[in-house]
Write an enzyme that holds these catalytic residues in place. Sequence first.
Site, mmCIF file in Angstrom:
data_model
loop_
_atom_site.group_PDB
_atom_site.id
_atom_site.type_symbol
_atom_site.label_atom_id
_atom_site.label_comp_id
_atom_site.label_asym_id
_atom_site.label_seq_id
_atom_site.Cartn_x
_atom_site.Cartn_y
_atom_site.Cartn_z
ATOM 1 N N GLY A 1 0.805 -1.220 0.000
ATOM 2 C CA GLY A 1 0.000 0.000 0.000
ATOM 3 C C GLY A 1 0.834 1.263 0.000
ATOM 4 O O GLY A 1 2.037 1.240 -0.245
ATOM 5 N N HIS B 1 2.616 4.442 -5.042
ATOM 6 C CA HIS B 1 3.227 5.542 -5.791
ATOM 7 C C HIS B 1 3.341 5.102 -7.250
ATOM 8 O O HIS B 1 2.907 3.983 -7.618
ATOM 9 C CB HIS B 1 4.584 5.919 -5.186
ATOM 10 C CG HIS B 1 5.495 4.740 -4.964
ATOM 11 N ND1 HIS B 1 6.010 3.985 -6.002
ATOM 12 C CD2 HIS B 1 5.943 4.156 -3.820
ATOM 13 C CE1 HIS B 1 6.755 3.026 -5.508
ATOM 14 N NE2 HIS B 1 6.719 3.090 -4.190
ATOM 15 N N HIS C 1 4.408 1.496 -8.094
ATOM 16 C CA HIS C 1 3.376 0.448 -8.005
ATOM 17 C C HIS C 1 2.455 0.513 -9.223
ATOM 18 O O HIS C 1 2.060 -0.524 -9.773
ATOM 19 C CB HIS C 1 2.514 0.647 -6.752
ATOM 20 C CG HIS C 1 3.255 0.511 -5.457
ATOM 21 N ND1 HIS C 1 3.487 1.561 -4.622
ATOM 22 C CD2 HIS C 1 3.797 -0.584 -4.854
ATOM 23 C CE1 HIS C 1 4.144 1.138 -3.541
ATOM 24 N NE2 HIS C 1 4.351 -0.151 -3.663
ATOM 25 N N ASP D 1 13.726 -3.533 -5.610
ATOM 26 C CA ASP D 1 13.958 -4.616 -4.651
ATOM 27 C C ASP D 1 14.549 -5.801 -5.415
ATOM 28 O O ASP D 1 13.917 -6.849 -5.544
ATOM 29 C CB ASP D 1 12.635 -5.002 -3.980
ATOM 30 C CG ASP D 1 12.035 -3.826 -3.225
ATOM 31 O OD1 ASP D 1 12.582 -3.463 -2.187
ATOM 32 O OD2 ASP D 1 11.034 -3.262 -3.699
HETATM 33 O O1 PAF Z 1 7.788 -5.242 -2.108
HETATM 34 C C1 PAF Z 1 6.853 -5.200 -1.279
HETATM 35 O O2 PAF Z 1 6.108 -4.221 -1.189
HETATM 36 C C2 PAF Z 1 6.647 -6.382 -0.338
HETATM 37 O O3 PAF Z 1 7.846 -6.939 0.050
HETATM 38 C C3 PAF Z 1 5.711 -7.458 -0.937
HETATM 39 C C4 PAF Z 1 6.308 -8.099 -2.164
HETATM 40 C C5 PAF Z 1 4.366 -6.841 -1.268
HETATM 41 C C6 PAF Z 1 5.482 -8.573 0.107
HETATM 42 O O4 PAF Z 1 4.913 -8.072 1.266
#
Ligand code: PAF
Length: 281
Positions: A31, A34, A37, A150
């Site tokens: 959540g 931004h 996402h 990430d």
């Molecule tokens: O990257 C993230 O926001 C989190 O690590 C994920 C992949 C949603 C798992 O909680």
Amino acid sequence: MIILRTIPELRTFVHDWQGQGLRIGLVPTMGYLHAGHLSLIDHVRPRCDRLIVSIFVNPTQFAPGEDLDRYPRNIERDEQAVAAHGTDAIFYPDAPEMYPEGFRTFTIVEGLGDVLCGRTRPTHFRGVTTVVSKLFNLTRCQVAAFGQKDYQQSLIIRRMAADLNYDVDVLVCSTVREEDGLAMSSRNSYLSPEERERAVCLYRALTKGQKLFSLGERSAAKIRQEMKRTIQATPGVSIDYLEAVDAYNLQPLEKIDRPAVLAGAVYVGATRLIDNVIIEP
Ligand code: PAF
């Protein structure tokens, strides 16, 4: 767009969609969405018939003393943002729904999770892989997207999906950046205006390393040294790690003679930020 708060509700829709032979896509998030996402949603949308965005601040990936309680949340704003990007359903469970009393099972990818971020956050990736495997099982998705910011997480999730035979296309999408290069992150909201200006030093350091590499430097130590200098020249910023690692097994390199990642984590004040760039000989 429907908001699903419980696993039985989610299952009803998933079974119906599966019965119709529809391909389900998933964008897992915590959540406070931004543009990064939203770019994941835009990647998955054309590759599926029904798109689920999960919003769950996953407690198992935070260690005691980390920012679980103050992690930023704004579900109303998130709902509007994902609806505007063609999402069919938000899965928005609470913690007891995902981890009921008696929960004891974790998914662990050996080896890849104890380097880089795993050194400072030793239990982080088992929390990530556990929740992502649960989300893959629950949504029956065939495609899912994660951000390259990430990098270690996306590599671990790809490994998990392959090793556990998930029939899921794991897409890894380019990092979306602010105008000055800072990688978008929900945690950027913790930064004061002054810290925000300083935070870009991580991207500057990584691109400096990338530039040295493109000019022919192959010594990881020399590249690391230059990256370190850039961070050290910025007041209020300290280094967690700055590494040049093999792009596939994340092991540190001495000589950059194969696809590699320059990856870093820094503390800007109390806020820990990560970023990386990929380099290929
Ligand atoms: O990257 C993230 O926001 C989190 O690590 C994920 C992949 C949603 C798992 O909680």
